[in-house]
Design an enzyme around this catalytic site. Structure first.
Site, short mmCIF file in Angstrom:
data_model
loop_
_atom_site.label_atom_id
_atom_site.label_comp_id
_atom_site.label_asym_id
_atom_site.label_seq_id
_atom_site.Cartn_x
_atom_site.Cartn_y
_atom_site.Cartn_z
N SER A 8 0.70 -1.41 -0.24
CA SER A 8 -0.20 -0.07 0.56
C SER A 8 1.08 1.40 0.10
CB SER A 8 -0.54 0.11 1.33
OG SER A 8 -1.39 1.50 1.36
N HIS A 33 -0.91 -0.96 -4.30
CA HIS A 33 -2.04 -0.47 -3.71
C HIS A 33 -1.90 0.99 -4.10
CE1 HIS A 33 -6.32 -2.00 -2.87
NE2 HIS A 33 -6.17 -1.23 -1.25
N ASP A 35 -4.03 3.91 -2.19
CA ASP A 35 -4.97 4.32 -1.84
C ASP A 35 -6.00 5.76 -2.44
OD1 ASP A 35 -5.36 1.81 0.34
OD2 ASP A 35 -3.26 2.08 -0.15
N MET A 37 -8.55 8.55 -1.37
CA MET A 37 -9.45 8.85 -0.22
C MET A 37 -9.71 10.70 -0.73
SD MET A 37 -7.01 7.95 2.85
CE MET A 37 -6.45 5.92 2.98
N HIS A 66 -7.35 1.51 -5.04
CA HIS A 66 -8.71 1.35 -4.55
C HIS A 66 -8.80 2.14 -4.02
CE1 HIS A 66 -9.68 0.40 0.19
NE2 HIS A 66 -11.41 0.43 -0.32
N MET A 68 -11.69 5.05 -2.51
CA MET A 68 -12.39 4.98 -1.04
C MET A 68 -13.47 6.94 -1.09
SD MET A 68 -9.97 3.95 1.13
CE MET A 68 -8.41 3.68 0.60
N MET A 137 -12.01 -5.57 3.30
CA MET A 137 -11.67 -4.66 4.35
C MET A 137 -10.96 -5.11 5.99
SD MET A 137 -10.26 -2.85 2.75
CE MET A 137 -9.90 -1.11 4.59
N ASP A 175 -7.22 -6.98 2.71
CA ASP A 175 -6.69 -5.05 2.84
C ASP A 175 -7.03 -4.22 4.55
OD1 ASP A 175 -5.65 -2.72 3.27
OD2 ASP A 175 -6.41 -2.03 1.09
#
Length: 223
Positions: A8, A33, A35, A37, A66, A68, A137, A175
């Site tokens: 990540s 990965h 992330d 957000m 990913h 979010m 998750m 994750d």
């Protein structure tokens, strides 16, 4: 089914992004990965499309994005154009999961669907035949460095059983709080894509930390 490590970027040293990406790639890591957000779906803000587009030039790894973010369908084409190979969206973040899946397929990326700890596997059952990956998750999304929630492992096992019963072939990604010490728990349950943040990029020897995971995976591939 092969097992893949997806470190990540939430735990990467952003003053050394290119260098640390090269370290894990040269160690044999296939995925990274990403992330993303938005400060709305989750309380934190991380990075977005310009960063992904920039680091795409520094790595040949599979970009495992990913999202979010709320209403992820608004940005599918932009993330794909920036270099995302897999686009994972949260089922809780959209009113139209089927439409989101269709947009990801249309973009040419692989489709991932994600569930938070309070979301049941039943919520995504209608979509499993149309996705390439399911992300479970094992922490609440939005923060790095959280403790692994072992009470979520049953979801991995349930998804593995659904795959078997229906003859499906989606990857099961996990994750949240995964380390070299607890990864066998999720592998035994059926996960085959492992996200690790601080357990890789948080270590002084990043290459060795990644190789420790890869050695564990080789043991499972050999079974």
């Amino acid at each position: 089914m092969s097992i893949y490590l997806s470190p990540s970027m939430l735990s990467i040293d952003f003053t050394k992004v290119g260098e640390q990406l090269q370290i894990v790639e040269q160690a044999g890591v296939p995925y990274i990965h990403l992330d993303v957000m938005d400060g709305v779906f989750v309380p934190n803000i991380s990075f977005g499309i310009p960063v992904i587009k920039g680091i795409r030039k520094a790595s040949n790894m599979v970009f495992d994005a990913h999202l979010m973010i709320v209403e992820p369908e608004r940005y599918i084409s932009q993330f794909r154009d920036a270099g995302a190979d897999i686009i994972n969206f949260h089922v809780e973040a959209t009113k139209d999961p089927a439409g989101c899946i269709a947009k990801i397929k249309e973009s040419g990326a692989k489709v991932g669907i994600t569930i938070k700890p309070n979301t049941s596997v039943d919520t995504i059952k209608p979509y499993l035949q149309d996705v390439d990956m399911v992300l479970v998750m094992t922490v609440e999304p939005g923060f790095g460095g959280q403790k692994f929630m072992e009470n979520q492992v049953h979801k991995i096992a349930a998804l593995a059983q659904i795959k078997k019963d229906l003859g499906l072939c989606f990857d099961i990604e996990v994750d949240g709080g995964i380390t070299q010490e607890n990864v066998k728990i999720v592998l035994d349950a059926g996960a085959n894509v492992i996200v690790a943040g601080s357990a890789v990029f948080g270590k002084a020897d990043i290459a060795n930390a990644a190789k420790e995971f890869l050695d564990i995976f080789k043991e499972y591939d050999a079974k």
